[in-house]
Write an enzyme that holds these catalytic residues in place. Structure first.
Site, PDB file in Angstrom:
ATOM      1  N   ASP A  26     -10.592   2.934   4.275  1.00  0.00           N
ATOM      2  CA  ASP A  26     -10.844   1.586   4.061  1.00  0.00           C
ATOM      3  C   ASP A  26     -12.487   1.311   4.078  1.00  0.00           C
ATOM      4  O   ASP A  26     -12.886   0.329   3.513  1.00  0.00           O
ATOM      5  CB  ASP A  26     -10.583   0.993   5.259  1.00  0.00           C
ATOM      6  CG  ASP A  26      -9.355  -0.006   4.968  1.00  0.00           C
ATOM      7  OD1 ASP A  26      -9.086  -0.298   3.762  1.00  0.00           O
ATOM      8  OD2 ASP A  26      -8.570  -0.359   5.876  1.00  0.00           O
ATOM      9  N   GLN A  78      -4.397  -1.531   9.879  1.00  0.00           N
ATOM     10  CA  GLN A  78      -4.206  -2.940   9.274  1.00  0.00           C
ATOM     11  C   GLN A  78      -4.708  -3.872  10.029  1.00  0.00           C
ATOM     12  O   GLN A  78      -4.375  -4.057  11.358  1.00  0.00           O
ATOM     13  CB  GLN A  78      -2.961  -3.025   8.828  1.00  0.00           C
ATOM     14  CG  GLN A  78      -2.501  -4.527   8.268  1.00  0.00           C
ATOM     15  CD  GLN A  78      -3.194  -4.474   6.834  1.00  0.00           C
ATOM     16  OE1 GLN A  78      -3.069  -3.501   5.773  1.00  0.00           O
ATOM     17  NE2 GLN A  78      -4.126  -5.420   6.471  1.00  0.00           N
ATOM     18  N   LYS A  83       0.683  -1.153  -0.016  1.00  0.00           N
ATOM     19  CA  LYS A  83      -0.142  -0.098  -0.219  1.00  0.00           C
ATOM     20  C   LYS A  83       0.856   1.220  -0.017  1.00  0.00           C
ATOM     21  O   LYS A  83       0.593   2.174  -0.673  1.00  0.00           O
ATOM     22  CB  LYS A  83      -0.947   0.169   1.171  1.00  0.00           C
ATOM     23  CG  LYS A  83      -2.155  -1.106   1.155  1.00  0.00           C
ATOM     24  CD  LYS A  83      -2.819  -1.343   2.365  1.00  0.00           C
ATOM     25  CE  LYS A  83      -3.574  -2.541   2.281  1.00  0.00           C
ATOM     26  NZ  LYS A  83      -4.244  -3.031   3.475  1.00  0.00           N
TER      27      LYS A  83
END
Ligand code: NAD
Length: 288
Positions: A120, A97, A53
């Site tokens: 997200d 994460q 990412k």
């Protein structure tokens, strides 16, 4: 029939070119889009994901802040980092994460992210926005699947779309996105008694389970579009999806490969969401 490939690498490349151009415009105006990535602990798979990412940010004109914390970090300390990033004008997207260490409440942590920076799309406010068809960030994986369907000109109106899997990050939001495009949507899951009877009716199948060869050729209607979200290792240790690619590609009209399908699209949509968060923070009108 031999299915046509929906190439996630090629589509990502095309979309990332547009993202980089829009990021350059923002930077010329004095704001570089920024993504903060928070990793807690040393899960090897998570380390690979966050590295990819961060790399994608740098390759496409976004800046990124990678914070790696030990597994012993307290939840209070993580919440306080999120609060600081919520107030940091150089950061437009915040990603924690998952999975988090067992002593942390992942729901409480995600809810601490400002919805304006929830790139997200996991915050309850983002889920509610998707459900009600109001503006908000869409979870990156199903968003990427929608872009893949759009790229092949798939008009979902009146089509039967079958989603296999009902997780909050893939299956459920995927079903809502398909519904918003006027597909008739079936959601199958671990308690569905006859999966094949349902998938055989599908014009579009999205497999998001995490089981090698879950979807086989006999379960697919000729000409159907098959999107494989699964990420598994087969007996030989090779990365593969939920779909028996060799068999299903003889029946389907379109199919995504693994690797090179949904995976790169997920990161691309994370960049897209971060760019949009920055554009919104800069007062720019929403772009498609
Ligand atoms: P999850 O474990 O949260 O959910 C799996 C779902 O599959 C559950 O809803 C369960 O009911 C359903 N299921 C289990 N067995 C089934 C069966 N036999 N028949 C029908 N349904 C069944 O997983 P997730 O987080 O939604 O991820 C699903 C898969 O997608 C995993 O392989 C994951 O690694 C992959 N994934 C890939 C990406 C990507 O970027 N490519 C992103 C997220 C997840």
């Amino acid at each position: 029939m031999t299915a046509q490939l929906i190439d996630g690498i090629a589509l990502s490349k095309q979309l990332r070119t547009g993202i980089a151009q829009r990021a350059a415009v923002l930077q010329a105006q004095g704001t570089q889009p920024g993504l903060a990535v928070l990793l807690v602990g040393d899960n090897p798979a998570s380390q690979v994901y966050v590295r990819n990412k961060v790399k994608a940010c740098h390759e496409n004109g976004l800046h990124s802040l990678l914070e790696q914390h030990p597994a012993s970090l307290s939840e209070a300390a993580l919440l306080s980092r999120i609060a600081a990033l919520n107030n940091d004008p150089t950061i437009h997207g915040i990603l924690v994460q998952l999975p988090l260490p067992a002593h942390m409440d992942a729901h409480r942590v995600i809810e601490a992210i400002s919805p304006a920076k929830d790139v997200d799309g996991f915050h309850v406010a983002s889920a509610g926005a998707l459900m009600t068809g109001t503006p908000g960030f869409w979870p990156c994986t199903p968003y990427g699947c929608m872009k893949m369907l759009e790229s092949i000109g798939c008009n979902l109106r009146g089509k039967h779309a079958v989603v296999i899997g009902r997780s909050n990050i893939v299956g459920k939001p995927m079903a809502l996105m398909l519904l918003a495009q006027s597909a008739t949507v079936s959601i199958c899951h671990s308690a569905t008694p006859d999966l094949a009877a349902i998938t055989r009716q599908a014009d579009v199948v999205v497999a998001a389970v995490g089981k090698v060869n879950l979807l086989t050729a006999d379960m697919v209607k000729p000409g159907a579009v098959v999107i494989d979200v699964g990420m598994n290792r087969n007996a030989q240790g090779k990365l593969c999806g939920d779909v028996d690619f060799a068999g299903v590609s003889q029946v389907a009209g379109w199919i995504t490969p693994v690797p090179g399908g949904v995976g790169p699209m997920t990161i691309t949509m994370l960049l897209m969401n971060t760019l949009q968060a920055c554009e919104q923070a800069s007062g720019q009108p929403a772009a498609a």
